[in-house]
Design an enzyme around this catalytic site. Sequence first.
Site, PDB file in Angstrom:
ATOM      1  CG  PHE A  32       7.788 -28.990   7.568  1.00 42.75           C
ATOM      2  CD1 PHE A  32       7.740 -28.534   6.255  1.00 42.75           C
ATOM      3  CD2 PHE A  32       7.992 -28.058   8.581  1.00 42.75           C
ATOM      4  CE1 PHE A  32       7.892 -27.180   5.957  1.00 42.75           C
ATOM      5  CE2 PHE A  32       8.159 -26.706   8.293  1.00 42.75           C
ATOM      6  CZ  PHE A  32       8.101 -26.272   6.973  1.00 42.75           C
ATOM      7  CG  LEU A  57      11.825 -24.533   9.478  1.00 48.67           C
ATOM      8  CD1 LEU A  57      12.751 -24.232   8.304  1.00 48.67           C
ATOM      9  CD2 LEU A  57      10.526 -23.729   9.323  1.00 48.67           C
ATOM     10  CB  SER A  69      10.229 -17.547  16.595  1.00 49.43           C
ATOM     11  OG  SER A  69       9.373 -18.098  17.555  1.00 49.43           O
ATOM     12  CB  ILE A  99      11.047 -33.501  13.509  1.00 47.72           C
ATOM     13  CG1 ILE A  99      12.200 -32.487  13.477  1.00 47.72           C
ATOM     14  CG2 ILE A  99      10.550 -33.846  12.108  1.00 47.72           C
ATOM     15  CD1 ILE A  99      11.806 -31.060  13.141  1.00 47.72           C
ATOM     16  CD  GLN A 142     -26.109 -11.286  33.718  1.00 49.29           C
ATOM     17  OE1 GLN A 142     -25.348 -10.523  34.320  1.00 49.29           O
ATOM     18  NE2 GLN A 142     -27.315 -10.929  33.362  1.00 49.29           N
ATOM     19  CD  GLU A 179       1.692 -25.981  10.905  1.00 53.65           C
ATOM     20  OE1 GLU A 179       1.425 -25.284   9.931  1.00 53.65           O
ATOM     21  OE2 GLU A 179       1.578 -27.218  10.928  1.00 53.65           O
ATOM     22  CB  SER A 234      -0.035 -15.963  19.619  1.00 51.81           C
ATOM     23  OG  SER A 234      -0.940 -17.026  19.691  1.00 51.81           O
ATOM     24  CD  GLU A 235       3.832 -14.658  21.767  1.00 51.94           C
ATOM     25  OE1 GLU A 235       3.929 -15.732  21.142  1.00 51.94           O
ATOM     26  OE2 GLU A 235       3.286 -14.586  22.889  1.00 51.94           O
TER      27      GLU A 235
HETATM   28  C1  LIG Z   1       3.673 -30.083  19.326  1.00 52.29           C
HETATM   29  C2  LIG Z   1       4.696 -29.422  18.449  1.00 52.29           C
HETATM   30  C3  LIG Z   1       4.907 -29.923  17.175  1.00 52.29           C
HETATM   31  C4  LIG Z   1       5.890 -29.345  16.349  1.00 52.29           C
HETATM   32  N1  LIG Z   1       6.148 -29.894  15.108  1.00 52.29           N
HETATM   33  C5  LIG Z   1       7.155 -29.397  14.340  1.00 52.29           C
HETATM   34  C6  LIG Z   1       7.508 -30.018  13.076  1.00 52.29           C
HETATM   35  O1  LIG Z   1       6.868 -30.993  12.641  1.00 52.29           O
HETATM   36  N2  LIG Z   1       8.531 -29.497  12.367  1.00 52.29           N
HETATM   37  C7  LIG Z   1       9.229 -28.423  12.779  1.00 52.29           C
HETATM   38  O2  LIG Z   1      10.145 -27.999  12.082  1.00 52.29           O
HETATM   39  N3  LIG Z   1       8.935 -27.799  13.972  1.00 52.29           N
HETATM   40  C8  LIG Z   1       7.929 -28.276  14.762  1.00 52.29           C
HETATM   41  N4  LIG Z   1       7.611 -27.675  15.976  1.00 52.29           N
HETATM   42  C9  LIG Z   1       8.395 -26.532  16.423  1.00 52.29           C
HETATM   43  C10 LIG Z   1       7.611 -25.216  16.365  1.00 52.29           C
HETATM   44  O3  LIG Z   1       7.442 -24.812  15.049  1.00 52.29           O
HETATM   45  C11 LIG Z   1       8.374 -24.183  17.217  1.00 52.29           C
HETATM   46  O4  LIG Z   1       8.260 -24.618  18.556  1.00 52.29           O
HETATM   47  C12 LIG Z   1       7.835 -22.780  17.075  1.00 52.29           C
HETATM   48  O5  LIG Z   1       8.137 -22.263  15.801  1.00 52.29           O
HETATM   49  C13 LIG Z   1       8.403 -21.835  18.149  1.00 52.29           C
HETATM   50  O6  LIG Z   1       9.780 -21.932  18.223  1.00 52.29           O
HETATM   51  P1  LIG Z   1      10.498 -22.175  19.648  1.00 52.29           P
HETATM   52  O7  LIG Z   1       9.799 -23.278  20.324  1.00 52.29           O
HETATM   53  O8  LIG Z   1      11.954 -22.341  19.393  1.00 52.29           O
HETATM   54  O9  LIG Z   1      10.234 -20.858  20.468  1.00 52.29           O
HETATM   55  P2  LIG Z   1      11.142 -19.490  20.430  1.00 52.29           P
HETATM   56  O10 LIG Z   1      11.394 -19.102  19.010  1.00 52.29           O
HETATM   57  O11 LIG Z   1      12.313 -19.696  21.312  1.00 52.29           O
HETATM   58  O12 LIG Z   1      10.136 -18.480  21.089  1.00 52.29           O
HETATM   59  C14 LIG Z   1       9.933 -18.420  22.500  1.00 52.29           C
HETATM   60  C15 LIG Z   1       8.925 -17.334  22.789  1.00 52.29           C
HETATM   61  O13 LIG Z   1       9.420 -16.076  22.331  1.00 52.29           O
HETATM   62  C16 LIG Z   1       8.480 -15.482  21.456  1.00 52.29           C
HETATM   63  N5  LIG Z   1       9.160 -14.702  20.409  1.00 52.29           N
HETATM   64  C17 LIG Z   1      10.142 -15.107  19.570  1.00 52.29           C
HETATM   65  N6  LIG Z   1      10.472 -14.128  18.722  1.00 52.29           N
HETATM   66  C18 LIG Z   1       9.662 -13.056  19.040  1.00 52.29           C
HETATM   67  C19 LIG Z   1       9.526 -11.739  18.518  1.00 52.29           C
HETATM   68  N7  LIG Z   1      10.254 -11.311  17.490  1.00 52.29           N
HETATM   69  N8  LIG Z   1       8.614 -10.924  19.090  1.00 52.29           N
HETATM   70  C20 LIG Z   1       7.843 -11.346  20.117  1.00 52.29           C
HETATM   71  N9  LIG Z   1       7.935 -12.590  20.656  1.00 52.29           N
HETATM   72  C21 LIG Z   1       8.842 -13.442  20.110  1.00 52.29           C
HETATM   73  C22 LIG Z   1       7.706 -16.643  20.860  1.00 52.29           C
HETATM   74  O14 LIG Z   1       6.467 -16.239  20.359  1.00 52.29           O
HETATM   75  C23 LIG Z   1       7.599 -17.556  22.056  1.00 52.29           C
HETATM   76  O15 LIG Z   1       6.527 -17.146  22.854  1.00 52.29           O
HETATM   77  C24 LIG Z   1       6.634 -28.227  16.804  1.00 52.29           C
HETATM   78  C25 LIG Z   1       6.364 -27.705  18.087  1.00 52.29           C
HETATM   79  C26 LIG Z   1       5.418 -28.287  18.908  1.00 52.29           C
HETATM   80  C27 LIG Z   1       5.166 -27.724  20.270  1.00 52.29           C
END
Ligand SMILES: Cc1cc2nc3c(=O)[nH]c(=O)nc-3n(C[C@H](O)[C@H](O)[C@H](O)COP(=O)(O)OP(=O)(O)OC[C@H]3O[C@@H](n4cnc5c(N)ncnc54)[C@H](O)[C@@H]3O)c2cc1C
Length: 388
Positions: free
Chosen positions: A126, A128, A135, A160, A281, A365, A368-369
């Site tokens: 996948f 993306l 995000s 990926i 405790q 996927e 948390s945000e």
């Molecule tokens: C082990 C691993 C496997 C993965 N496998 C795949 C895969 O198979 N295919 C694929 O396509 N992708 C894959 N990914 C990518 C993954 O989907 C992205 O890392 C994820 O969606 C976050 O995007 P980013 O890393 O660019 O973070 P960013 O989008 O740059 O975000 C950085 C921080 O800002 C926060 N943030 C962003 N927007 C907002 C908002 N509007 N409000 C509040 N906070 C916000 C985020 O929550 C995060 O804490 C993988 C990632 C990892 C770590």
Amino acid sequence: MAIIWEPTLDPQASAWRSIARQVAQDHVAPKAAEIDRNQRYPRETVELLYDCGIATMFLPQEYGGSGASLMAFCAVVEELAQACASTSGIVATLQLGAWPLLRAGSETQKETYIGAMARERKTISFALSEQEAGSDPSSMQTLALPENGGWRLRGTKRWIGGSGECAYYLVFAQTALGQGRRGIAAYIVDADAEGVSNAAPEDKMGMRGTVNSSVHFDTWVAAEAMIAGPGRALKLALEALNVGRVVVAAQANGIALAAFSAAAQRATARTAFGQVLIDHQGIGFQLADVATRLSAGRMLAYETARNFDTGKDVALIGAQAKLFCSEAAHDAVDIGVQVFGAEGFVKPSLVERLYRDQRATEIYEGTSEIQRLVLARAIHAEFNEEGA
Ligand SMILES: Cc1cc2nc3c(=O)[nH]c(=O)nc-3n(C[C@H](O)[C@H](O)[C@H](O)COP(=O)(O)OP(=O)(O)OC[C@H]3O[C@@H](n4cnc5c(N)ncnc54)[C@H](O)[C@@H]3O)c2cc1C
């Protein structure tokens, strides 16, 4: 009565869980520390997952799979994650890559690619995310431009899963810059095609038995390679992630179960100040909280899977399951390390590995945000409507 709530599985899911338990015990758990230490993608485990049917359990029977329910798949992922989070990640990646094709592919596309996945062990990854589009995938820069009756795909995907190991990439690309989600289409691309190359695998903190890397595309695909056209593809990606989030919730529960079990054993065996740790405790209450959240998280994940299997929309409850279970797992592994003291801080130690592996469940996927964002928007929409 067990301290952690146990799901009542139907016979099919129960049979799948038994298979996973056996594979986990005999093969997956004994290798978990080694593949983590050496950052090694265990190809022999993938073969075994094919041999026992787990790798294709979620594919429909007409294409060579077993047509298992999401409930059964979650039970398997949870079981594998208890033994080795990376192995559960490999299985989850297989499902995520195939899902968009199952949902939106034509009969011919499904017969070709899903059939190849089931019968020839040709997996789909996948693709993306990009450097500037994680995000917010609607800001992706990978382009798909019409060329010679097909499409030229140009751009780089990041992180990926299964890259370099898969036979195909499911690539999301922008057909019209500036159009955002309305311009995004999805294509199936042969991993061996000219103009497809991947960078060295990322050196990850956890989940080190999975492989992730950047994949560069400057390649031509025929018109028939389009799985979903502009306006439909990003929705398809998000639908795939809605299901994937339930799977990540189950994975997080598996990691938390392993951490809880290790910590509970340690806390009932080790003494300090003349009594076992659990009778202090400060430790006993923490483990009581972990157990409570684990029961709640399992109820949430299994109930969400059951809802999906009965045809319900799980976008919101799935976001809640992923958010809750991944954060509950965060606390479980943190407390796990604390209960082990210095032994939990050094390698090789199970809780040390779980501590690193767990972290990914709060990022991929949808972070948390992003789950909170989805839920906050839904609250706004629901209560705005009610107020109107
Ligand atoms: C082990 C691993 C496997 C993965 N496998 C795949 C895969 O198979 N295919 C694929 O396509 N992708 C894959 N990914 C990518 C993954 O989907 C992205 O890392 C994820 O969606 C976050 O995007 P980013 O890393 O660019 O973070 P960013 O989008 O740059 O975000 C950085 C921080 O800002 C926060 N943030 C962003 N927007 C907002 C908002 N509007 N409000 C509040 N906070 C916000 C985020 O929550 C995060 O804490 C993988 C990632 C990892 C770590």
